[in-house]
Design a protein around this motif. Structure first.
Motif, PDB file in Angstrom:
ATOM      1  N   ALA A 298       1.190   4.638   7.640  1.00 18.72           N
ATOM      2  CA  ALA A 298       0.719   5.564   6.595  1.00 18.72           C
ATOM      3  C   ALA A 298       1.701   5.602   5.425  1.00 18.72           C
ATOM      4  O   ALA A 298       1.292   5.666   4.259  1.00 18.72           O
ATOM      5  N   LEU A 299       3.001   5.549   5.721  1.00 19.94           N
ATOM      6  CA  LEU A 299       4.010   5.591   4.660  1.00 19.94           C
ATOM      7  C   LEU A 299       3.922   4.350   3.773  1.00 19.94           C
ATOM      8  O   LEU A 299       3.963   4.450   2.535  1.00 19.94           O
ATOM      9  N   VAL A 300       3.790   3.182   4.387  1.00 16.41           N
ATOM     10  CA  VAL A 300       3.690   1.942   3.603  1.00 16.41           C
ATOM     11  C   VAL A 300       2.422   1.932   2.757  1.00 16.41           C
ATOM     12  O   VAL A 300       2.428   1.564   1.573  1.00 16.41           O
ATOM     13  N   TRP A 301       1.313   2.359   3.354  1.00 18.72           N
ATOM     14  CA  TRP A 301       0.048   2.386   2.610  1.00 18.72           C
ATOM     15  C   TRP A 301       0.118   3.378   1.448  1.00 18.72           C
ATOM     16  O   TRP A 301      -0.365   3.095   0.351  1.00 18.72           O
ATOM     17  N   GLY A 302       0.732   4.537   1.669  1.00 19.58           N
ATOM     18  CA  GLY A 302       0.885   5.516   0.598  1.00 19.58           C
ATOM     19  C   GLY A 302       1.743   4.990  -0.533  1.00 19.58           C
ATOM     20  O   GLY A 302       1.457   5.211  -1.717  1.00 19.58           O
ATOM     21  N   ALA A 303       2.810   4.247  -0.197  1.00 16.26           N
ATOM     22  CA  ALA A 303       3.665   3.663  -1.232  1.00 16.26           C
ATOM     23  C   ALA A 303       2.902   2.640  -2.061  1.00 16.26           C
ATOM     24  O   ALA A 303       3.041   2.584  -3.295  1.00 16.26           O
ATOM     25  N   LEU A 304       2.067   1.840  -1.427  1.00 15.00           N
ATOM     26  CA  LEU A 304       1.263   0.867  -2.163  1.00 15.00           C
ATOM     27  C   LEU A 304       0.272   1.557  -3.099  1.00 15.00           C
ATOM     28  O   LEU A 304       0.071   1.139  -4.251  1.00 15.00           O
ATOM     29  N   CYS A 305      -0.353   2.605  -2.629  1.00 21.04           N
ATOM     30  CA  CYS A 305      -1.311   3.339  -3.475  1.00 21.04           C
ATOM     31  C   CYS A 305      -0.614   3.978  -4.671  1.00 21.04           C
ATOM     32  O   CYS A 305      -1.122   3.933  -5.802  1.00 21.04           O
ATOM     33  N   LEU A 306       0.549   4.580  -4.453  1.00 22.43           N
ATOM     34  CA  LEU A 306       1.286   5.189  -5.564  1.00 22.43           C
ATOM     35  C   LEU A 306       1.730   4.134  -6.568  1.00 22.43           C
ATOM     36  O   LEU A 306       1.694   4.373  -7.786  1.00 22.43           O
ATOM     37  N   ALA A 307       2.147   2.962  -6.090  1.00 28.51           N
ATOM     38  CA  ALA A 307       2.547   1.891  -7.011  1.00 28.51           C
ATOM     39  C   ALA A 307       1.368   1.435  -7.857  1.00 28.51           C
ATOM     40  O   ALA A 307       1.490   1.208  -9.077  1.00 28.51           O
ATOM     41  N   GLU A 308       0.197   1.340  -7.243  1.00 28.00           N
ATOM     42  CA  GLU A 308      -0.991   0.937  -7.989  1.00 28.00           C
ATOM     43  C   GLU A 308      -1.352   1.989  -9.035  1.00 28.00           C
ATOM     44  O   GLU A 308      -1.695   1.655 -10.180  1.00 28.00           O
ATOM     45  N   LEU A 309      -1.267   3.277  -8.675  1.00 26.24           N
ATOM     46  CA  LEU A 309      -1.542   4.340  -9.645  1.00 26.24           C
ATOM     47  C   LEU A 309      -0.546   4.319 -10.797  1.00 26.24           C
ATOM     48  O   LEU A 309      -0.911   4.525 -11.956  1.00 26.24           O
ATOM     49  N   PHE A 310       0.710   4.061 -10.488  1.00 24.98           N
ATOM     50  CA  PHE A 310       1.742   4.034 -11.533  1.00 24.98           C
ATOM     51  C   PHE A 310       1.466   2.930 -12.541  1.00 24.98           C
ATOM     52  O   PHE A 310       1.487   3.151 -13.750  1.00 24.98           O
ATOM     53  N   PHE A 311       1.195   1.724 -12.044  1.00 22.24           N
ATOM     54  CA  PHE A 311       0.951   0.607 -12.957  1.00 22.24           C
ATOM     55  C   PHE A 311      -0.366   0.765 -13.722  1.00 22.24           C
ATOM     56  O   PHE A 311      -0.519   0.229 -14.819  1.00 22.24           O
ATOM     57  N   THR A 312      -1.300   1.522 -13.170  1.00 19.93           N
ATOM     58  CA  THR A 312      -2.608   1.650 -13.812  1.00 19.93           C
ATOM     59  C   THR A 312      -2.612   2.729 -14.879  1.00 19.93           C
ATOM     60  O   THR A 312      -3.060   2.507 -16.018  1.00 19.93           O
ATOM     61  N   PHE A 313      -2.107   3.904 -14.563  1.00 25.00           N
ATOM     62  CA  PHE A 313      -2.229   5.053 -15.457  1.00 25.00           C
ATOM     63  C   PHE A 313      -0.947   5.355 -16.235  1.00 25.00           C
ATOM     64  O   PHE A 313      -0.981   5.610 -17.433  1.00 25.00           O
ATOM     65  N   MET A 314       0.203   5.295 -15.564  1.00 21.98           N
ATOM     66  CA  MET A 314       1.453   5.654 -16.230  1.00 21.98           C
ATOM     67  C   MET A 314       1.824   4.647 -17.309  1.00 21.98           C
ATOM     68  O   MET A 314       2.381   5.016 -18.351  1.00 21.98           O
ATOM     69  N   LEU A 315       1.531   3.375 -17.077  1.00 20.73           N
ATOM     70  CA  LEU A 315       1.863   2.360 -18.076  1.00 20.73           C
ATOM     71  C   LEU A 315       0.753   2.140 -19.093  1.00 20.73           C
ATOM     72  O   LEU A 315       0.914   1.351 -20.025  1.00 20.73           O
ATOM     73  N   GLY A 316      -0.378   2.793 -18.893  1.00 20.88           N
ATOM     74  CA  GLY A 316      -1.464   2.714 -19.860  1.00 20.88           C
ATOM     75  C   GLY A 316      -2.079   1.337 -19.994  1.00 20.88           C
ATOM     76  O   GLY A 316      -2.382   0.891 -21.097  1.00 20.88           O
TER      77      GLY A 316
END
Length: 627
Positions: A298-316
């Motif tokens: 669960a921890l690894v999967w959560g880290a992957l999801c957060l990384a995807e959200l960061f590259f998608t929304f935070m970097l525009g």
């Protein structure tokens, strides 16, 4: 050659020679490149000569400007100094300034004019120069420089052209020299690569303090040294030819240090383990290994999801960039899932092999970066080895059981056959009393043997089951051993054996049952009398240290001891495989069981035909008071 690898002075000498020959190699290679670039191998060096002569003349350009300013300012002293410097008797270069408008010679370093000098110069250089006069007018002059032919005075021009001629004449020899220097440099470099990791007086691979620095940190330090060297050169030197030469020299030294360090590191195990990156990832994996598998996933999967959200929304990112990220992430995720499925399939095949009874199955190992699956694989392998061990023990037990039945049958059948046969003789024949007495003696002897076998069987059963009563008391092993040696002296002499008794210097005391210990030692004495080679010495020794007391019996066997010591202590097993001697084969087994009942240990050692039995007991700290 290998003997030189560990010598420090040899490696230092090789490094120094490599640096010297590498500098010579670079110089010769640059010379060849220069000659090839200007066609020296095609035209015999004519273009190289012209370039060298033109460079010499162009270098006088500054003196031409100085002469022009001296003429404009009517500076007689400066003009005379220039004429002295370029005196035809001491200089191979002549130059003059001519008014471009009138053709008047304004300044010359000699008495010759252009027409007089024609035919005597090997090179010619010309340039227009302009300056302002004191009256505000401008004047343009033609600067003309000539190089004498042939060169006569010994000046810098003669020195330069002499080296140019030598370089041109040795242009083919320079190729041979470059090849030889390259071969020597390669030999020294390979020797240093082989010598790295070796030190005189140290077995195996030796890592110096430099190689103990993590490799990535070492690379960072070398890069820092390179930038520091480049910055230092930039502050103290102009960016010219020599600047790049010094920069290349420093770079080559750092590269040689890196290559030699890598060569030494590669010879020792754990090349990549000595890096900060490996240690960081190992620390992360160890931390994840302590987390339960479900939570870790669960921890690894959560880290992957957060990384995807960061590259998608935070970097525009736009839709195209997000599509590329999605494809890459799903591709990596697919590879990981397929790899996990493949590893699980390997575990499934290994488990199925164990279930099918294939205890020798060896599958493809699981990588260590999957610790949970690796641990499961190790557990399966432990089960596999445990099953294999149990099968081996069961096979050995069945074999021993078969041998036990065979040996017992043989040992009981032999005296019974004698008894039956001799009884039959007594019944069928009219035998004289003397003959009957002889038969009766045989019957008595074989009956006694059968009785002894039965008694040994009972005693062995009781000893192995622990049902014999044990009465421990302080016992002097030297006294007990000497008494038994005296009791068996006649049998030892009858067996043509020379007893050597070596008691312990002190009087060691142990807690033991005197009767049981006497039976143990008696069995060993009896065993020596039966199986020791006649005409040899037998040794009975006692020794003691602070905590233990040991009794040792040693003899040379008359029969070949081709069985393990563990098997020799099994029941109904004799050193005489042919079973021609009397005995039940229970003596050593009984001795071992009785010794263990008293808290001691019984050990056999076999070295060729040397038989050695060692009985060990804990030492009693309170010694007996001698009467």
């Amino acid at each position: 050659m290998k003997q030189l690898y560990g010598k420090l002075w040899v490696k230092c000498t090789a490094i120094a020679l490599l640096i010297v020959f590498a500098v010579l190699l670079a110089a010769s290679a640059l010379g060849i490149a220069y000659l090839i670039n200007y066609g020296a191998y095609a035209d015999g060096g004519e273009q190289v000569r012209q370039i060298a002569e033109n460079n010499l003349l162009q270098q006088t350009n500054g003196d031409g400007w100085a002469a022009l300013h001296a003429w404009a300012e009517d500076d007689t002293v400066s003009r005379n100094l220039l004429r002295d410097r370029y005196d035809p008797l001491t200089s191979n270069i002549y130059f003059k300034l001519t008014d471009k408008a009138t053709g008047e010679i304004l300044f010359s370093t000699g008495a010759l004019n252009k027409d007089d000098y024609s035919g005597k110069a090997s090179a010619y250089y010309q340039q227009d120069m302009s300056t302002s006069l004191s009256d505000g007018s401008d004047v343009t002059v033609v600067y003309q420089a000539y190089l004498k032919s042939p060169l006569a005075p010994r000046d810098s021009a003669l020195y330069v052209m002499t080296w140019v001629e030598r370089l041109i004449s040795a242009r083919y020899l320079l190729i041979v020299l470059t090849i030889l220097l390259l071969a020597v440099c390669l030999f020294l470099f390979i020797f240093l690569l082989c010598a790295m990791g070796h030190k005189e007086g140290v077995d195996g691979i030796y890592q110096c303090w430099l190689n103990k620095i993590p490799l990535d940190l070492f690379l960072a330090l070398l890069a820092l040294l390179f930038f520091a060297w480049a910055s230092f050169l930039g502050n103290i030197w102009y960016i010219d030819f020599w600047y790049y030469i010094l920069l290349a020299f420093g770079t080559a030294a750092l590269a040689l240090t890196l290559l030699l360090s890598v060569a030494g590191r590669a010879k020792a195990p754990g090349f990549f383990k000595n890096t900060l990156i490996y240690k960081v990832f190992a620390w992360i994996f160890r931390g994840l290994g302590r987390i339960p598998m479900v939570w870790r996933t669960a921890l690894v999967w959560g880290a992957l999801c957060l990384a995807e959200l960061f590259f998608t929304f935070m970097l525009g990112w736009n839709e195209e960039q997000y599509a590329v990220l999605w494809l890459l992430s799903r591709g990596v995720l697919t590879i990981v899932i397929l790899y996990l499925a493949s590893s699980l399939r390997l575990l499934q095949k290994e488990g199925q092999a164990i279930a099918d009874g294939q205890t020798d199955y060896k599958g493809k190992p699981i990588p260590r970066w999957l610790p949970a699956l690796k641990k499961h694989e190790e557990n399966l392998q432990s089960i596999q080895s445990g099953i294999q061990k149990a099968v081996d023990e069961q096979t050995r037990a069945e074999r021993m059981k078969t041998e036990l039945i065979t040996n017992v049958s043989h040992d009981i059948k032999t005296p019974l056959t004698s008894i039956v046969n001799y009884v039959d003789l007594l019944e069928k024949e009219d035998i004289q009393p003397e003959k009957a007495k002889e038969y009766v003696d045989v019957l008595n002897r074989q009956s006694a043997r059968l009785k002894k076998l039965t008694e040994d069987l009972v005693e062995a059963s009781k000893a192995s089951s622990g049902s014999l009563p044990v009465h421990l008391a302080p016992t002097d092993v030297n006294v007990l051993l000497s008494q038994l040696a005296g009791d068996y002296m006649e049998k030892l002499e009858g067996a043509q054996l020379e007893p050597i008794f070596r008691p312990a210097p002190s009087q060691p005391v142990i807690q033991a049952d005197g009767q049981l210990l006497s039976r143990v030692l008696g069995n060993l004495f009896s065993n020596i009398c039966k199986y020791a080679m006649p005409g040899t010495r037998v040794y009975f020794e006692s020794a003691a240290d602070e905590n233990t007391v040991s009794l040792t019996f040693k003899n040379i066997s008359k029969y070949e001891l081709n069985i393990p010591a563990e098997e020799l202590m099994a029941r109904f097993v004799r050193g005489d495989r042919s079973r021609h001697t009397e005995g039940s084969g229970l003596g050593l087994s009984i001795a071992q069981s009785l010794t263990e009942l008293q808290g001691g240990t019984f050990r056999l050692e076999i070295d060729g035909d040397l038989f050695k039995a060692v009985v060990t007991f804990p030492r009693e700290q309170t010694e007996l008071v001698q009467a």
